[in-house]
Design a protein around this motif. Sequence first.
Motif, PDB file in Angstrom:
ATOM      1  N   PHE A   1      63.440  16.523   1.728  1.00 33.51           N
ATOM      2  CA  PHE A   1      62.091  16.174   1.265  1.00 33.51           C
ATOM      3  C   PHE A   1      61.396  15.262   2.272  1.00 33.51           C
ATOM      4  CE2 PHE A   1      59.441  12.898  -0.680  1.00 33.51           C
ATOM      5  CZ  PHE A   1      58.465  13.673  -1.296  1.00 33.51           C
ATOM      6  N   THR A   2      62.110  14.238   2.742  1.00 30.80           N
ATOM      7  CA  THR A   2      61.534  13.278   3.690  1.00 30.80           C
ATOM      8  C   THR A   2      61.156  13.957   4.999  1.00 30.80           C
ATOM      9  OG1 THR A   2      62.897  11.532   2.723  1.00 30.80           O
ATOM     10  CG2 THR A   2      61.935  11.089   4.886  1.00 30.80           C
ATOM     11  N   PHE A   3      62.024  14.834   5.481  1.00 27.86           N
ATOM     12  CA  PHE A   3      61.771  15.523   6.749  1.00 27.86           C
ATOM     13  C   PHE A   3      60.482  16.332   6.673  1.00 27.86           C
ATOM     14  CE2 PHE A   3      62.103  18.965   9.781  1.00 27.86           C
ATOM     15  CZ  PHE A   3      62.604  18.348  10.912  1.00 27.86           C
ATOM     16  N   PHE A   4      60.308  17.093   5.614  1.00 26.95           N
ATOM     17  CA  PHE A   4      59.143  17.977   5.520  1.00 26.95           C
ATOM     18  C   PHE A   4      57.886  17.242   5.042  1.00 26.95           C
ATOM     19  CE2 PHE A   4      62.660  21.087   5.202  1.00 26.95           C
ATOM     20  CZ  PHE A   4      62.319  21.886   6.292  1.00 26.95           C
ATOM     21  N   ALA A   5      58.063  16.087   4.393  1.00 27.59           N
ATOM     22  CA  ALA A   5      56.900  15.315   3.932  1.00 27.59           C
ATOM     23  C   ALA A   5      56.319  14.430   5.023  1.00 27.59           C
ATOM     24  CB  ALA A   5      57.288  14.448   2.732  1.00 27.59           C
ATOM     25  N   ALA A   6      57.052  14.251   6.131  1.00 30.83           N
ATOM     26  CA  ALA A   6      56.648  13.307   7.183  1.00 30.83           C
ATOM     27  C   ALA A   6      55.228  13.512   7.684  1.00 30.83           C
ATOM     28  CB  ALA A   6      57.647  13.364   8.346  1.00 30.83           C
ATOM     29  N   PRO A   7      54.807  14.737   8.077  1.00 35.53           N
ATOM     30  CA  PRO A   7      53.442  14.885   8.616  1.00 35.53           C
ATOM     31  C   PRO A   7      52.357  14.577   7.593  1.00 35.53           C
ATOM     32  CG  PRO A   7      54.472  17.035   8.289  1.00 35.53           C
ATOM     33  CD  PRO A   7      55.544  16.009   8.107  1.00 35.53           C
ATOM     34  N   TYR A   8      52.649  14.823   6.310  1.00 35.57           N
ATOM     35  CA  TYR A   8      51.650  14.544   5.274  1.00 35.57           C
ATOM     36  C   TYR A   8      51.543  13.045   5.030  1.00 35.57           C
ATOM     37  CZ  TYR A   8      52.359  19.528   4.570  1.00 35.57           C
ATOM     38  OH  TYR A   8      52.467  20.875   4.780  1.00 35.57           O
ATOM     39  N   PHE A   9      52.681  12.363   5.024  1.00 32.98           N
ATOM     40  CA  PHE A   9      52.656  10.907   4.867  1.00 32.98           C
ATOM     41  C   PHE A   9      51.941  10.257   6.047  1.00 32.98           C
ATOM     42  CE2 PHE A   9      54.314   6.627   5.333  1.00 32.98           C
ATOM     43  CZ  PHE A   9      54.248   6.143   4.043  1.00 32.98           C
ATOM     44  N   ALA A  10      52.148  10.798   7.256  1.00 32.99           N
ATOM     45  CA  ALA A  10      51.534  10.211   8.452  1.00 32.99           C
ATOM     46  C   ALA A  10      50.016  10.261   8.389  1.00 32.99           C
ATOM     47  CB  ALA A  10      52.034  10.931   9.696  1.00 32.99           C
ATOM     48  N   LYS A  11      49.462  11.221   7.646  1.00 28.93           N
ATOM     49  CA  LYS A  11      48.004  11.312   7.527  1.00 28.93           C
ATOM     50  C   LYS A  11      47.427  10.165   6.698  1.00 28.93           C
ATOM     51  CE  LYS A  11      47.821  16.350   8.034  1.00 28.93           C
ATOM     52  NZ  LYS A  11      47.490  17.642   7.387  1.00 28.93           N
ATOM     53  N   LEU A  12      48.300   9.432   6.024  1.00 31.34           N
ATOM     54  CA  LEU A  12      47.848   8.308   5.206  1.00 31.34           C
ATOM     55  C   LEU A  12      47.800   7.003   5.989  1.00 31.34           C
ATOM     56  CD1 LEU A  12      49.959   9.041   1.994  1.00 31.34           C
ATOM     57  CD2 LEU A  12      47.622   9.763   2.483  1.00 31.34           C
ATOM     58  N   VAL A  13      47.934   7.095   7.332  1.00 30.79           N
ATOM     59  CA  VAL A  13      47.979   5.883   8.160  1.00 30.79           C
ATOM     60  C   VAL A  13      46.713   5.049   8.011  1.00 30.79           C
ATOM     61  CG1 VAL A  13      47.969   5.094  10.564  1.00 30.79           C
ATOM     62  CG2 VAL A  13      49.653   6.742   9.821  1.00 30.79           C
ATOM     63  N   ARG A  14      45.596   5.692   7.677  1.00 30.24           N
ATOM     64  CA  ARG A  14      44.358   4.926   7.511  1.00 30.24           C
ATOM     65  C   ARG A  14      44.459   3.923   6.362  1.00 30.24           C
ATOM     66  NH1 ARG A  14      40.464   7.081   3.797  1.00 30.24           N
ATOM     67  NH2 ARG A  14      41.284   8.808   2.561  1.00 30.24           N
ATOM     68  N   PHE A  15      45.443   4.123   5.497  1.00 32.82           N
ATOM     69  CA  PHE A  15      45.664   3.170   4.410  1.00 32.82           C
ATOM     70  C   PHE A  15      46.588   2.034   4.832  1.00 32.82           C
ATOM     71  CE2 PHE A  15      44.663   7.164   2.131  1.00 32.82           C
ATOM     72  CZ  PHE A  15      43.553   6.723   1.419  1.00 32.82           C
ATOM     73  N   PHE A  16      46.889   1.955   6.147  1.00 29.57           N
ATOM     74  CA  PHE A  16      47.782   0.910   6.662  1.00 29.57           C
ATOM     75  C   PHE A  16      47.089   0.102   7.764  1.00 29.57           C
ATOM     76  CE2 PHE A  16      50.512   4.151   4.884  1.00 29.57           C
ATOM     77  CZ  PHE A  16      51.447   3.428   4.176  1.00 29.57           C
ATOM     78  N   PRO A  17      45.962  -0.557   7.443  1.00 31.68           N
ATOM     79  CA  PRO A  17      45.318  -1.429   8.429  1.00 31.68           C
ATOM     80  C   PRO A  17      46.174  -2.667   8.656  1.00 31.68           C
ATOM     81  CG  PRO A  17      44.290  -1.721   6.292  1.00 31.68           C
ATOM     82  CD  PRO A  17      45.270  -0.589   6.139  1.00 31.68           C
ATOM     83  N   PRO A  18      45.798  -3.534   9.609  1.00 33.74           N
ATOM     84  CA  PRO A  18      46.619  -4.726   9.892  1.00 33.74           C
ATOM     85  C   PRO A  18      46.925  -5.588   8.677  1.00 33.74           C
ATOM     86  CG  PRO A  18      45.023  -4.407  11.643  1.00 33.74           C
ATOM     87  CD  PRO A  18      44.705  -3.381  10.585  1.00 33.74           C
ATOM     88  N   ILE A  19      46.010  -5.650   7.696  1.00 34.23           N
ATOM     89  CA  ILE A  19      46.279  -6.494   6.534  1.00 34.23           C
ATOM     90  C   ILE A  19      47.465  -5.945   5.738  1.00 34.23           C
ATOM     91  CG2 ILE A  19      44.599  -5.287   5.071  1.00 34.23           C
ATOM     92  CD1 ILE A  19      45.624  -9.014   4.937  1.00 34.23           C
ATOM     93  N   VAL A  20      47.641  -4.616   5.729  1.00 33.06           N
ATOM     94  CA  VAL A  20      48.770  -4.010   5.013  1.00 33.06           C
ATOM     95  C   VAL A  20      50.044  -4.093   5.848  1.00 33.06           C
ATOM     96  CG1 VAL A  20      49.716  -1.871   4.064  1.00 33.06           C
ATOM     97  CG2 VAL A  20      47.338  -2.475   3.625  1.00 33.06           C
ATOM     98  N   THR A  21      49.980  -3.614   7.094  1.00 32.57           N
ATOM     99  CA  THR A  21      51.193  -3.621   7.930  1.00 32.57           C
ATOM    100  C   THR A  21      51.657  -5.049   8.200  1.00 32.57           C
ATOM    101  OG1 THR A  21      49.816  -3.491   9.938  1.00 32.57           O
ATOM    102  CG2 THR A  21      50.646  -1.430   9.026  1.00 32.57           C
ATOM    103  N   GLY A  22      50.716  -5.967   8.439  1.00 31.70           N
ATOM    104  CA  GLY A  22      51.095  -7.362   8.663  1.00 31.70           C
ATOM    105  C   GLY A  22      51.753  -7.969   7.435  1.00 31.70           C
ATOM    106  N   SER A  23      51.200  -7.676   6.257  1.00 30.52           N
ATOM    107  CA  SER A  23      51.786  -8.190   5.015  1.00 30.52           C
ATOM    108  C   SER A  23      53.192  -7.646   4.818  1.00 30.52           C
ATOM    109  CB  SER A  23      50.913  -7.810   3.814  1.00 30.52           C
ATOM    110  OG  SER A  23      49.626  -8.381   3.906  1.00 30.52           O
ATOM    111  N   VAL A  24      53.367  -6.335   5.047  1.00 28.40           N
ATOM    112  CA  VAL A  24      54.678  -5.706   4.853  1.00 28.40           C
ATOM    113  C   VAL A  24      55.703  -6.291   5.820  1.00 28.40           C
ATOM    114  CG1 VAL A  24      55.977  -3.549   5.030  1.00 28.40           C
ATOM    115  CG2 VAL A  24      53.731  -3.562   3.921  1.00 28.40           C
ATOM    116  N   ILE A  25      55.321  -6.430   7.097  1.00 28.98           N
ATOM    117  CA  ILE A  25      56.250  -6.963   8.092  1.00 28.98           C
ATOM    118  C   ILE A  25      56.618  -8.412   7.767  1.00 28.98           C
ATOM    119  CG2 ILE A  25      56.568  -7.523  10.541  1.00 28.98           C
ATOM    120  CD1 ILE A  25      54.531  -5.219  11.110  1.00 28.98           C
ATOM    121  N   LEU A  26      55.630  -9.213   7.377  1.00 30.08           N
ATOM    122  CA  LEU A  26      55.898 -10.611   7.010  1.00 30.08           C
ATOM    123  C   LEU A  26      56.843 -10.681   5.810  1.00 30.08           C
ATOM    124  CD1 LEU A  26      55.313 -13.651   7.313  1.00 30.08           C
ATOM    125  CD2 LEU A  26      53.308 -13.327   5.840  1.00 30.08           C
TER     126      LEU A  26
END
Length: 653
Positions: free
Chosen positions: A137-162
């Motif tokens: 499931f993860t292998f084949f879902a990867a390209p579709y999940f990657a299209k959601l990158v616009r929902f990961f601006p610095p405020i999201v990625t920075g929060s997750v990494i912190l």
Amino acid sequence: MSPSSSAVGGASSNASSRASKVHPVDEVLPVPKLAAYGLQHVLAFYAGAVLVPIILAGALGLSKEQLIHLINADLFTCGIASIIQAWGFGKVGVRLPLLQGVTFTAVSPMIAIGMGVGGGTDGLLAIYGSVLFAGLFTFFAAPYFAKLVRFFPPIVTGSVILIIGIALLPVAANDIVVGKGPFAIQDPVQLKHLAYAFGTLALIVAIQRIFRGFMATIAVLIGLVIGTLVAWMLGDAHFNDVASASMFGYTSPFHFGMPTFSFTAILSMIIVMMITMVETTGDVYATGEIVQKRIRPDDIARAIRADGLATFLGGVLNSFPYTCFAENVGLVRLTQIKSRWVVVAAGVIMIILGSLPKAAAIVAGIPHPVLGGAALAMFAAVAVVGVQTLSKCDFNDHRNIVILGTSLGLGMLVTAQPFVAGAFPKWAEIVFGSGITLGALSAIILNVIFNHTGGSPHTAVAGVPGNLVGLDQVNAMSRAEFTRTFGGLVENTPWVLDAAYARKPFADTIALRSAFQDALLTGTKEEQLQLMNSFADLGSEGDAHNAYLLDHADAGMGVLEEKQHEEVLELAIAYRKHFGFPLIVCAKEVERYERVLANGWHRMANSTGVERSAGLIEIAKIANYRFNELVANANPIGTARAQAFGKAHAHGH
């Protein structure tokens, strides 16, 4: 030929003759260094790698022999998974220094799946069935999940990494005070445990302060080795299992039998992998930040495909779901060794350890307090990367404060009180059982609510930092207030601001925008040159807070390889020398730096008048984009038409 033309020609020939430099990520280091750095990664990763099999074996009631096989299978598969991720092939593997390990997110669900069929070997087979399906499931879902990158601006990625960095600190702390891992029953704190941990940490810091070069980069490895030797001499490090361990061993596919499949178990593991995709995304962005590589949606897709393939292999080779290990992201940050081939070397070492039980037993002899002391530095380094990412966010915008504050609070609640999960149904424990998972989901959901649903809550002009002012207040502004508020649109060039201010009062935001546009086009030649020369040269260091350079850094110019950066700077210098003003390019419309280069050198044949007009057009574009970000309801006509079209389209369906 003019002098300027000669200079340009000479610069071009120098660029073509300059030897291509390899990005640090792709640099292949000498074998001794690869071995040392790879071993450092393995030692830093080892405790986390073997912890999941140990916990699972205890919960399912497996024998010691079965546990040893699980540990060897885990190490062997970790090695393969890390090589797939770091080396990469085709569209699989992100080709960054990211080590793969079994995700802790899966621990509780796997125990529930295994115990649901009575534990033991039957429990393992039920787990492996769900792992196989979740990997596919993860292998084949990867390209579709990657299209959601616009929902990961610095405020999201920075929060997750912190949150990842801070949430991992208790793991290191528990190793220090207990010496048995984060799931052990608390024992009284012993001074010697603290001494081993603090001594290891102090040694790592001292090495990084005193030494330079190779010694500084293997500080963690030296700290672990010396800490273990001291503990051994004092009788607190034991290697008794080395003698009884086999010299060679291997993991055969489906060693425990053919997997069994249950819809509920598969669904549970798919949910785990969806959460893991979010964690992997945060780790990829963190690593990209450290190694100065621009992360694109394709990179996220390749990383998640590698997770999926590794997880599928885990189901075949008697292991579990895989993800990027944040522990080793912290090690990359701490050592600044950016080569992905170091992780490939670590993968080879893990495959060897998985095939040599005696070697694995030696590594397993490292005392937990020593590991905890080293981990304390590495996990904190992950949190620092999160802070660096968050520095790109505007915290004058209260939405960012709400997103970060709420997500960090929820993540730390579950991290500090993990038994909170017990208050929820079993299916919800996947989310509420992990501070990283809960914090990451909170950041994503809040970002969607605040920034991707409904209209803007502000009907104001965001001017002076920390203040929100309406259009009527703009009309009441003094010249100084107007300059402070809108100076950023035009690099604080006085004559443009004065000309726009003179058009007050403004009937609406369209009139306000027009005031700036008209001012740009009606200035004298000398005034226009002054405006153009207020822009920095592309590729230059400039002011760290220069808006124009920051725009281009966000567009990818800040993560160019060294040779690419030199080519951009070379063009910028040649262009200014030829025309007397800088090459100005709107960052929002830059797709690739190669096009900037090709177009810039092509424009060198134009007349000065044509290039001055082209530069003013680019400035107008830059001002327009900044205006849209600065002024709420910046284009009321366009917004109204878009809403009307959306309603008509909806009724049409």
